[in-house]
Scaffold this motif. Structure first.
Motif, mmCIF file in Angstrom:
data_model
loop_
_atom_site.group_PDB
_atom_site.id
_atom_site.type_symbol
_atom_site.label_atom_id
_atom_site.label_comp_id
_atom_site.label_asym_id
_atom_site.label_seq_id
_atom_site.Cartn_x
_atom_site.Cartn_y
_atom_site.Cartn_z
ATOM 1 N N UNK A 231 69.162 25.821 -40.674
ATOM 2 C CA UNK A 231 68.437 25.303 -41.586
ATOM 3 C C UNK A 231 68.522 23.900 -41.734
ATOM 4 N N UNK A 232 69.519 23.185 -41.128
ATOM 5 C CA UNK A 232 69.751 21.571 -41.466
ATOM 6 C C UNK A 232 69.140 21.046 -40.081
ATOM 7 N N UNK A 233 69.310 21.742 -39.047
ATOM 8 C CA UNK A 233 68.635 21.131 -37.738
ATOM 9 C C UNK A 233 67.089 21.455 -37.538
ATOM 10 N N UNK A 234 66.963 22.827 -37.694
ATOM 11 C CA UNK A 234 65.709 23.118 -37.399
ATOM 12 C C UNK A 234 64.515 23.220 -38.605
ATOM 13 N N UNK A 332 69.164 17.640 -48.094
ATOM 14 C CA UNK A 332 69.214 18.237 -49.339
ATOM 15 C C UNK A 332 69.099 19.834 -49.329
ATOM 16 N N UNK A 333 69.057 20.419 -48.145
ATOM 17 C CA UNK A 333 68.857 21.831 -47.949
ATOM 18 C C UNK A 333 70.252 22.559 -48.322
ATOM 19 N N UNK A 334 70.283 23.716 -49.052
ATOM 20 C CA UNK A 334 71.576 24.263 -49.266
ATOM 21 C C UNK A 334 71.411 25.912 -49.210
ATOM 22 N N UNK A 335 72.647 26.422 -48.659
ATOM 23 C CA UNK A 335 72.558 27.821 -48.711
ATOM 24 C C UNK A 335 73.363 28.323 -49.506
ATOM 25 N N UNK A 399 66.066 22.140 -51.270
ATOM 26 C CA UNK A 399 65.536 23.079 -50.547
ATOM 27 C C UNK A 399 66.835 24.337 -50.625
ATOM 28 N N UNK A 400 66.397 25.329 -51.271
ATOM 29 C CA UNK A 400 67.327 26.325 -51.284
ATOM 30 C C UNK A 400 66.970 27.594 -50.649
ATOM 31 N N UNK A 401 68.124 28.186 -49.826
ATOM 32 C CA UNK A 401 67.710 29.367 -49.113
ATOM 33 C C UNK A 401 69.022 30.532 -49.299
ATOM 34 N N UNK A 402 68.394 31.611 -49.394
ATOM 35 C CA UNK A 402 69.582 32.619 -49.506
ATOM 36 C C UNK A 402 70.045 32.981 -48.068
#
Lengths: 447, 300
Positions: A231-234, A332-335, A399-402
């Protein structure tokens, strides 16, 4: 001879028979609920007044046990008092078995926790899960719930599942008494700070504590690592393609995520054998040992419960940083993850309960008891600073990802877990592990 | 094989007996200890706080300073659904033991001492049922017993009756197989002389076959009781979805830990508490194993 041994036995048989009858009779008398739910509201009419005394029962099944079950029951207590509806809750970790047989045979609870978005979509398209658009106040629900979570519960434009509780994944936990290096600005910074702190402790201490054992689901704690790296690198686009089965496991993006995780494993307390043998819940214990065994632990927000109950830590012994950025483009991406809930039987009682469960008032009860983040943005009564900050991360995510593995088909998810275990065991086999995952990918998504 | 037996018999007859007995006892004791080690580990850990259990092995608790307490037991016993679940377990287990054992005894007698067409074929079919995994029967059975069928399952007491049927069905193939082998091995002369004296099949069954088969019936009852008492899956599938107040002890115990596998420390205490009744049943029926009555039957 015939008289010799026979006398006692028929009497014993009669006794047993009488006992059976007595038990049967007691069984009849002991049941407190003489078909209270047997009024299955064939008419799902406009029963729009949940505050009125409805009475009856609503059956609920979920995965929550132990203190979670207590929290859930505390959460529905005001509802029961207000409406007179009896909430009958069954908790089991075999949710899948009950729901699969239930959907096939028609014996289903009114409301149920759902194993994941994948199964939810299956049940919804099969017509087993009832759409909630008419049940909920959709505008309020959408305004109060994070957009990512609303979308995850939507199948073919209809709301099939709602989130009652949520968790933030990929937090970097540390013991503030050991690590005082401040918030790392980037992944590289985190690595060097961790190495420096471990060297300062000396002995067997390593930068990381890692444990991925979890019974039949061993490996999932490692999948969270891979997901965070992807999520954070790609970035989220690759992440989504990967979830959808369109990104090869052997592609450089996924491969480098595995390699980054491999580096963490090699810098973990006790080495790779220990990583595979340590339960995820116990993995953080060396943080609180004397001398400490590690500096950082990567785990979701729910780990605090394990810190306190199994690690012997007290509030204040642990704190966290959000997972640092790797590629600044995806900052700011969060899982996250959460517990989905759906409705199988459309009864007035079930409607009333699910309407109640998505409200901030209801979710605040569980949150106040600790151990959970609310899916509802209006809940603010977090009992401590740590959970308050994790809730803020969830609410403010750009950015929210499940959790990716939970979104993948079950066969892919299990292969992912197994791949993690195999990789931790022997990192030189990465090529064949990824190739195997590609093979699973080509069959698991059903063409 | 036989040349192997003889020298051993001879030595044991003459001089080897005491030492051979000692060796035998030592081996048995060693196996027993090996077998019981995990149980002892569980027992000691059930008295330790969770932090200790996850930090060190159970054997470290044996040396002072001791840190044992009853907190885990207290927690388990203070759960308000535990008592109800215990009673539910009895409601489920007792009929689910008596029904298949009774039916199997009748069937075993018929298969052993009554001749009718297709007897052997029928027996082979029943034995063949042993290989069917019970998991594959869930959906058809639920359809039969649920709202699409005879509507036994659902809220209320119906689910108890449904689960008795289910357990009886799951237990019967093995029960019939076991009892038929035992009853078939009873001396034919007994039944022939009874028939000559004018005894009907009913008399022969109640007065001869059942009393002489008590050891087999008792062991079968223990097996079936333990199987049903320890069952989690069948209860969960048949009762769990719609009828939480009727759930047995196993489900309540499994539910002491949370969805992430935490709070497992209570499971150890709960395991020992739920073991009490099966142990009592075992010791109560144990004497029937010893008291085989076939030996003297013909002479009498």
């Amino acid at each position: 001879m015939i008289h010799l041994n026979s006398r006692g036995i028929p009497r014993a048989v009669t006794l047993l028979a009488t006992a059976a009858l007595a038990v049967a009779a007691c069984g009849g008398g002991a049941s407190p609920s003489p078909s209270a739910t047997a009024a299955p509201a064939e008419t799902p009419g406009p029963t729009e007044a949940p505050s009125a005394e409805l009475g009856g029962t609503v059956t609920v099944i979920g995965t929550w046990g132990g203190s979670e079950q207590e929290s859930f029951l505390a959460m529905v207590k005001p509802f029961e008092d207000q409406t007179g509806i009896d909430v009958q809750y069954t908790g089991t970790r075999d949710l899948n078995a009950v729901l699969t047989t239930g959907v096939a045979s028609g014996i289903l609870p009114d409301l149920a926790g759902l194993p994941g978005p994948g199964q939810m979509a299956e049940y919804a398209t099969a017509g087993a899960l009832k759409p909630l658009d008419e049940v909920l106040d959709v505008a309020t629900y959408k305004a109060e719930t994070g957009a990512g979570l609303v979308d995850l519960g939507t199948v073919d434009g209809k709301i099939a599942g709602v989130f009652i509780k949520a968790a933030v994944k990929g937090l970097i936990w540390y013991n503030p008494k050991i690590y005082t290096g401040g918030q790392p600005a980037s992944w590289d910074d985190l690595e060097s700070k961790g190495a420096a702190a471990a060297a300062a402790i000396g002995g067997d201490a390593r930068p990381w504590c890692t444990g991925i054992e979890s019974g039949a689901a061993s490996g999932w704690a490692g999948t969270d690592w891979i997901e965070d790296f992807v999520l954070r690198a790609a970035g989220p686009d690759v992440y989504d393609k990967w979830v959808a089965g369109e990104q090869k496991w052997t592609s450089p993006e996924i491969r480098s995520a595995f390699e980054s995780f491999g580096k963490v494993v090699s810098e973990s307390y006790g080495g790779s054998k220990n990583v595979n043998a340590t339960n995820f819940g116990d993995a953080g214990n060396p943080l609180f040992a004397n001398p400490p065994g590690c500096v950082f632990l990567h785990q979701a927000s729910f780990i605090t419960d394990f810190f306190q109950k199994q690690g012997g830590a007290k509030p204040g012994d642990y704190d966290f940083y959000p997972f640092p950025d790797i590629n600044p483009a995806y900052t700011g991406a969060v899982e996250g993850a959460g517990d989905l809930f759906g409705m199988f039987n459309d009864t007035p009682q079930a409607r009333a309960l699910i309407k109640y469960l998505v409200t901030a008032d209801a979710q605040a009860i569980w949150v106040g008891r600790g151990g959970a983040l609310s899916a509802n943005k209006n809940v603010t009564n977090y009992p401590d600073d740590v959970s308050k900050r994790s809730a803020e991360i969830l609410a403010n995510a750009k950015v929210f990802r499940f959790d990716a593995s939970d979104l993948m088909p079950a066969a892919m998810n299990e292969a992912f877990w197994a791949g993690i275990v195999a990789y931790v065991q022997d990192s030189s086999k990465l090529d064949s592990i990824l190739a195997d995952l590609d093979t699973t990918q080509s069959s698991a998504y059903g063409g | 094989m036989t040349p192997f037996d003889r020298p051993i018999e001879r030595t044991s007859g003459r001089r080897g007996r005491p030492s051979r007995k000692v060796v035998l006892n030592l081996i048995v004791i060693a196996i027993m200890v090996l077998w019981l080690v995990p149980t002892f580990g569980l027992l000691f850990n059930s008295f330790r706080p969770a932090v200790d259990v996850s930090g060190s092995g159970w054997w470290t608790s044996l040396v002072p300073p001791w840190n044992f307490n009853l907190d885990n037991y207290r927690h388990v016993l203070s759960q308000n659904d535990i008592g109800e679940a215990f009673v539910n377990s009895l409601f489920i287990t007792i009929p689910s033991t008596i029904i298949p054992v009774a039916v199997a005894a009748f069937a075993a007698y018929a298969f052993s001492w009554m001749s009718f067409r297709g007897r052997d074929l029928l027996f082979v079919v029943i034995v063949g049922l042993l290989v069917i995994p019970l998991q594959t029967t869930f959906i058809p059975l639920l359809r039969l017993l649920g709202p699409q069928g005879i509507e036994l399952l659902g809220p209320g007491v119906g689910s108890f009756v449904a689960i008795w049927f289910a357990h009886a069905g799951y237990g019967l193939p093995f029960a019939i197989y076991l009892l038929r082998n035992y009853m078939g091995g009873l001396p034919r002369e007994v039944f022939e002389s009874a028939a000559i004296d004018g005894a009907s099949h009913v008399t022969a069954f109640f007065r001869l076959a059942v009393p002489m088969s008590v050891p087999a019936i008792a062991s079968l009852a223990i097996f079936q009781f333990l199987f049903v008492w320890n069952d989690l899956l069948v209860a969960l599938i048949f009762i769990g979805a719609t009828n939480a107040p009727n759930l047995p002890l196993t489900v309540a115990v499994a539910n002491l830990s949370n969805s992430l596998g935490g709070e497992w420390q209570f499971l150890m205490a709960a395991a020992f508490l739920s073991m009490i009744l099966p142990l009592a049943v075992f010791f109560a029926l144990q004497r029937y194993f010893v008291r085989g009555i076939t030996g003297g039957a013909v002479k009498g």
